[in-house]
Design a protein around this motif. Structure first.
Motif, PDB file in Angstrom:
ATOM      1  N   THR A 143     -16.689  24.034  -2.461  1.00  0.00           N
ATOM      2  CA  THR A 143     -16.775  22.637  -2.889  1.00  0.00           C
ATOM      3  C   THR A 143     -16.505  21.665  -1.820  1.00  0.00           C
ATOM      4  O   THR A 143     -15.280  21.044  -1.763  1.00  0.00           O
ATOM      5  N   ASN A 144     -17.670  21.256  -1.093  1.00  0.00           N
ATOM      6  CA  ASN A 144     -17.395  20.656   0.179  1.00  0.00           C
ATOM      7  C   ASN A 144     -17.974  19.178   0.584  1.00  0.00           C
ATOM      8  O   ASN A 144     -18.222  18.599   1.303  1.00  0.00           O
ATOM      9  N   VAL A 145     -18.074  18.636  -0.827  1.00  0.00           N
ATOM     10  CA  VAL A 145     -18.774  17.099  -0.784  1.00  0.00           C
ATOM     11  C   VAL A 145     -17.842  16.081  -1.175  1.00  0.00           C
ATOM     12  O   VAL A 145     -17.748  15.111  -0.582  1.00  0.00           O
ATOM     13  N   ASN A 146     -17.019  16.193  -2.188  1.00  0.00           N
ATOM     14  CA  ASN A 146     -16.410  15.042  -2.600  1.00  0.00           C
ATOM     15  C   ASN A 146     -15.038  15.453  -3.528  1.00  0.00           C
ATOM     16  O   ASN A 146     -14.797  16.803  -3.707  1.00  0.00           O
ATOM     17  N   ILE A 147     -14.039  14.682  -3.577  1.00  0.00           N
ATOM     18  CA  ILE A 147     -12.825  14.987  -4.280  1.00  0.00           C
ATOM     19  C   ILE A 147     -12.518  13.721  -4.999  1.00  0.00           C
ATOM     20  O   ILE A 147     -12.621  12.594  -4.710  1.00  0.00           O
ATOM     21  N   VAL A 148     -12.430  13.980  -6.577  1.00  0.00           N
ATOM     22  CA  VAL A 148     -12.237  12.945  -7.330  1.00  0.00           C
ATOM     23  C   VAL A 148     -10.869  13.031  -8.157  1.00  0.00           C
ATOM     24  O   VAL A 148     -10.564  14.392  -8.599  1.00  0.00           O
ATOM     25  N   GLU A 149     -10.482  12.026  -8.628  1.00  0.00           N
ATOM     26  CA  GLU A 149      -9.380  12.148  -9.673  1.00  0.00           C
ATOM     27  C   GLU A 149      -9.769  11.922 -11.065  1.00  0.00           C
ATOM     28  O   GLU A 149     -10.515  10.858 -11.336  1.00  0.00           O
ATOM     29  N   PHE A 150      -9.449  13.162 -11.845  1.00  0.00           N
ATOM     30  CA  PHE A 150      -9.983  12.718 -13.363  1.00  0.00           C
ATOM     31  C   PHE A 150      -8.498  12.959 -14.184  1.00  0.00           C
ATOM     32  O   PHE A 150      -7.985  14.003 -14.189  1.00  0.00           O
ATOM     33  N   GLY A 151      -8.364  11.867 -14.791  1.00  0.00           N
ATOM     34  CA  GLY A 151      -6.763  11.976 -15.424  1.00  0.00           C
ATOM     35  C   GLY A 151      -5.740  11.984 -14.346  1.00  0.00           C
ATOM     36  O   GLY A 151      -6.042  11.061 -13.442  1.00  0.00           O
ATOM     37  N   VAL A 177       0.852  -1.143   0.032  1.00  0.00           N
ATOM     38  CA  VAL A 177      -0.087  -0.098   0.036  1.00  0.00           C
ATOM     39  C   VAL A 177       0.838   1.117  -0.036  1.00  0.00           C
ATOM     40  O   VAL A 177       1.571   1.471   0.997  1.00  0.00           O
ATOM     41  N   ASN A 178       0.886   1.941  -1.124  1.00  0.00           N
ATOM     42  CA  ASN A 178       1.786   3.177  -1.299  1.00  0.00           C
ATOM     43  C   ASN A 178       0.981   4.036  -2.125  1.00  0.00           C
ATOM     44  O   ASN A 178       0.379   3.877  -2.946  1.00  0.00           O
ATOM     45  N   GLY A 179       1.142   5.404  -1.792  1.00  0.00           N
ATOM     46  CA  GLY A 179       0.384   6.533  -2.314  1.00  0.00           C
ATOM     47  C   GLY A 179      -0.235   7.396  -1.335  1.00  0.00           C
ATOM     48  O   GLY A 179      -0.254   7.412  -0.250  1.00  0.00           O
ATOM     49  N   SER A 180      -1.279   8.177  -2.105  1.00  0.00           N
ATOM     50  CA  SER A 180      -1.842   9.210  -0.868  1.00  0.00           C
ATOM     51  C   SER A 180      -3.486   8.947  -1.186  1.00  0.00           C
ATOM     52  O   SER A 180      -3.887   8.719  -2.344  1.00  0.00           O
ATOM     53  N   LEU A 181      -4.221   9.296  -0.226  1.00  0.00           N
ATOM     54  CA  LEU A 181      -5.735   8.859  -0.093  1.00  0.00           C
ATOM     55  C   LEU A 181      -5.935  10.388   0.222  1.00  0.00           C
ATOM     56  O   LEU A 181      -5.544  11.054   1.292  1.00  0.00           O
ATOM     57  N   TYR A 182      -7.054  10.874  -0.775  1.00  0.00           N
ATOM     58  CA  TYR A 182      -7.577  12.166  -0.425  1.00  0.00           C
ATOM     59  C   TYR A 182      -9.117  12.193  -0.260  1.00  0.00           C
ATOM     60  O   TYR A 182      -9.588  11.512  -0.583  1.00  0.00           O
ATOM     61  N   ARG A 183      -9.429  12.982   0.834  1.00  0.00           N
ATOM     62  CA  ARG A 183     -10.700  13.033   1.161  1.00  0.00           C
ATOM     63  C   ARG A 183     -11.258  14.513   1.329  1.00  0.00           C
ATOM     64  O   ARG A 183     -10.482  15.510   1.440  1.00  0.00           O
ATOM     65  N   ASN A 184     -12.582  14.673   1.356  1.00  0.00           N
ATOM     66  CA  ASN A 184     -13.002  15.971   1.322  1.00  0.00           C
ATOM     67  C   ASN A 184     -14.516  15.963   2.176  1.00  0.00           C
ATOM     68  O   ASN A 184     -15.170  14.769   2.008  1.00  0.00           O
ATOM     69  N   ASP A 217     -23.327  22.862   5.262  1.00  0.00           N
ATOM     70  CA  ASP A 217     -23.023  24.204   5.042  1.00  0.00           C
ATOM     71  C   ASP A 217     -21.619  24.276   5.605  1.00  0.00           C
ATOM     72  O   ASP A 217     -21.116  25.468   5.268  1.00  0.00           O
ATOM     73  N   GLY A 218     -20.958  23.463   6.242  1.00  0.00           N
ATOM     74  CA  GLY A 218     -19.651  23.641   6.554  1.00  0.00           C
ATOM     75  C   GLY A 218     -18.442  23.901   5.554  1.00  0.00           C
ATOM     76  O   GLY A 218     -18.685  23.740   4.440  1.00  0.00           O
ATOM     77  N   PHE A 219     -17.539  24.710   5.781  1.00  0.00           N
ATOM     78  CA  PHE A 219     -16.581  24.938   4.845  1.00  0.00           C
ATOM     79  C   PHE A 219     -15.737  23.844   4.611  1.00  0.00           C
ATOM     80  O   PHE A 219     -15.469  22.903   5.661  1.00  0.00           O
ATOM     81  N   ALA A 220     -15.330  23.544   3.484  1.00  0.00           N
ATOM     82  CA  ALA A 220     -14.714  22.248   3.052  1.00  0.00           C
ATOM     83  C   ALA A 220     -13.191  22.153   3.738  1.00  0.00           C
ATOM     84  O   ALA A 220     -12.565  23.001   3.838  1.00  0.00           O
ATOM     85  N   VAL A 221     -13.352  20.897   4.069  1.00  0.00           N
ATOM     86  CA  VAL A 221     -11.869  20.527   4.689  1.00  0.00           C
ATOM     87  C   VAL A 221     -11.283  19.447   3.908  1.00  0.00           C
ATOM     88  O   VAL A 221     -11.967  18.273   3.840  1.00  0.00           O
ATOM     89  N   LEU A 222      -9.937  19.536   3.475  1.00  0.00           N
ATOM     90  CA  LEU A 222      -9.252  18.432   2.674  1.00  0.00           C
ATOM     91  C   LEU A 222      -8.419  17.741   3.550  1.00  0.00           C
ATOM     92  O   LEU A 222      -7.640  18.301   4.495  1.00  0.00           O
ATOM     93  N   GLN A 223      -8.461  16.478   3.274  1.00  0.00           N
ATOM     94  CA  GLN A 223      -7.347  15.509   4.122  1.00  0.00           C
ATOM     95  C   GLN A 223      -6.680  14.639   3.055  1.00  0.00           C
ATOM     96  O   GLN A 223      -7.245  14.266   2.154  1.00  0.00           O
ATOM     97  N   ARG A 224      -5.603  14.634   3.605  1.00  0.00           N
ATOM     98  CA  ARG A 224      -4.454  13.821   2.759  1.00  0.00           C
ATOM     99  C   ARG A 224      -3.711  12.709   3.773  1.00  0.00           C
ATOM    100  O   ARG A 224      -3.096  13.064   4.822  1.00  0.00           O
ATOM    101  N   TRP A 225      -3.898  11.540   3.634  1.00  0.00           N
ATOM    102  CA  TRP A 225      -2.873  10.494   4.140  1.00  0.00           C
ATOM    103  C   TRP A 225      -2.065   9.938   3.028  1.00  0.00           C
ATOM    104  O   TRP A 225      -2.619   9.544   2.100  1.00  0.00           O
ATOM    105  N   THR A 226      -0.574   9.930   3.345  1.00  0.00           N
ATOM    106  CA  THR A 226       0.200   9.576   2.369  1.00  0.00           C
ATOM    107  C   THR A 226       1.040   8.251   3.211  1.00  0.00           C
ATOM    108  O   THR A 226       1.307   8.445   4.198  1.00  0.00           O
TER     109      THR A 226
END
Length: 476
Positions: free
Chosen positions: A130-138, A38-45, A62-71
């Motif tokens: 933009t506080n609901v989801n984070i997606v990878e596109f390309g 398991v190597n890489g980064s996981l992003y959540r929103n 209504d909360g302000f978006a908070v991004l999280q990253r686990w590497t």
């Protein structure tokens, strides 16, 4: 009860403050062992910051978006949590209090001119929170919400690189934060148009190979379906996809066109545009992906609402549609203000999404009133022709573990749109159950994993083992 008072009675994860913003990642103490593969980064929103200064939001959306990253690298883990630097948040931070309009409440802007106040009273602004989801596109990351705005995110700093709007390319007024990405890299979005005969739109965005181009270049509507109501449009949070069909739910939870036009002059908030229709059915539509035409059959399900699809697939001339379904739950969206959530919890009122399966027969040949048209084995879901009708099928669902709260589903994404066996769910918004669950929908069993006190489960993520041949060979 004031917004701050209600917020202070909720679990700890609603209490993030501005000072908790992290510019750099920190090392994380690992309990157990992380597999070396398991190597890489996981992003959540998600909505994460609800209070600024002496002001606080009162609605969970209504909360302000908070991004999280686990590497994760060689068994070691770092973590970063960053408040998204949207224009909305930067304005609020400047004033040291919430300024502007959310879904469930609004706060006046002390610097706004009289003309600006009059203008904004009639013309709602599109939020870039933009506080609901984070997606990878390309190779690019995007933070999304249900507004047409997308923020491209710098994967290293978790800051906004650029802002785009899908409404600059196609005529939609709202969108979904849960697109599908096909194996060839094409992204399929859904967009709502507040004109009833152009209500439900499916949008294809080709894979982007030239990073100098706008990320949404080439977007086009590939299917449009009208609303069954002339003055209401179904609220849509997500949708399904199979090899040949888009799967759309027209829910008894709608956006009122009249209220959408008048809510600001009448002093209402955006949440009041949403109207539950108690006693009305949830209708399931199938739209042919090749022709863009709706299958001329309405699959009429019992009253209820769905926020999240699990997966859809075709099997033996049926479409199987797995969702997280809340029976008679249309009013639940009106109850996710913090003060009302506390009232409901004290009164023992709980809205529980269930892991639910609908089975939709594609052929009506030989259909007779009262005869179950579902011929798939190993399911109790039914479909029968409406009395006196020719193209309305009443469907009843199969529930897996009916009394269990199951939402925020995840599958092995290699099985998106094809037959799956396993699904992983959490009880993220439940205050009564704190569990992660693994469903086996072939054996019809479920394994649950209790989360310890003072912790809340997040949305599960499945990571397939490199070279895996078995659907559940991996970690989640």
């Amino acid at each position: 009860m004031s917004n701050l008072s209600a917020l202070n009675q909720l679990p700890q994860y609603y209490h993030l403050e501005q000072k908790d913003h992290m510019d750099k990642p920190m090392d994380v103490e690992v309990s157990g062992e992380v597999p070396k593969w398991v190597n890489g980064s996981l992003y959540r929103n998600g909505s994460g910051l609800y209070k600024v200064g002496n002001t606080a939001w009162n609605h969970i959306f209504d909360g302000f978006a908070v991004l999280q990253r686990w590497t994760i690298s060689e068994g070691k883990v770092t973590y970063q949590s960053s408040i998204l630097d949207s224009e909305f948040y930067k304005k609020t931070a400047k004033h040291r209090k919430i300024v502007g309009e959310g879904f469930g409440s609004s706060f006046p802007d002390p610097c706004e001119t009289l003309f600006g106040r009059l203008f904004n009273r009639f013309i709602p602004k599109s939020s870039d929170n933009t506080n609901v989801n984070i997606v990878e596109f390309g190779d690019r990351l995007f933070a999304l919400t249900e507004m047409p705005t997308l923020n491209e995110i710098n994967p290293d700093t978790l800051t906004v690189k650029q802002k785009s709007a899908i409404s600059d390319y196609v005529v939609v007024h709202l969108g979904t934060a849960h697109p599908h990405v096909l194996k060839d890299g094409t992204a399929i979005f859904y967009g709502t148009n507040m004109v009833h005969n152009k209500a439900y739109n499916f949008i294809a965005i080709p894979p982007q190979t030239d990073f100098s181009k706008a990320p949404l270049a080439g977007a086009k509507v590939v299917a449009t379906v009208p609303s069954r109501w002339k003055m209401h449009i179904s609220y849509t949070h997500s949708f399904g996809i199979t090899e040949n069909y888009f799967v759309h739910l027209e829910q008894p939870l709608t956006m009122s066109i009249a209220r959408a036009m008048l809510y600001k002059p009448l002093g209402m908030n955006g949440a009041e545009v949403i109207v539950p229709h108690e006693g009305e059915s949830l209708d399931i539509m199938l739209i042919n992906r090749s022709t863009g035409q709706r299958l001329p059959v309405t699959y009429r399900a019992p009253e209820g609402v769905v926020f999240h699809f699990v997966n859809c697939y075709e099997e033996s001339n049926h479409v199987v549609c797995d969702v997280c379904f809340t029976p008679k739950g249309a009013k639940s969206i009106q109850r996710i203000y913090f003060n009302l959530m506390l009232e409901d919890a004290k009164a023992g009122i709980h809205y529980k999404p269930n892991y639910t399966r609908f089975v939709l027969p594609l052929s009506l040949d030989g259909a007779e009133e009262g005869k179950n048209l579902v011929t798939l084995p190993n399911t109790t879901a039914t479909a029968t022709l409406e009395k006196g009708g020719k193209n309305v099928i009443h469907v009843t669902p199969e529930f897996f573990e009916e009394n269990m709260y199951a939402d925020f589903p995840a599958i092995n994404y290699r099985y998106n749109g094809v037959k799956h066996r396993y699904c992983y769910t959490s009880t993220t918004l439940s205050t009564q159950q704190t569990k992660l669950s693994k469903f086996d929908v072939v054996k019809k069993t479920v394994k649950t994993y209790e989360v310890t006190n003072n912790f809340s489960p997040s949305e599960p993520v499945f990571i397939a083992r490199p070279g895996a041949t078995r659907e559940d060979d991996g970690k989640w």
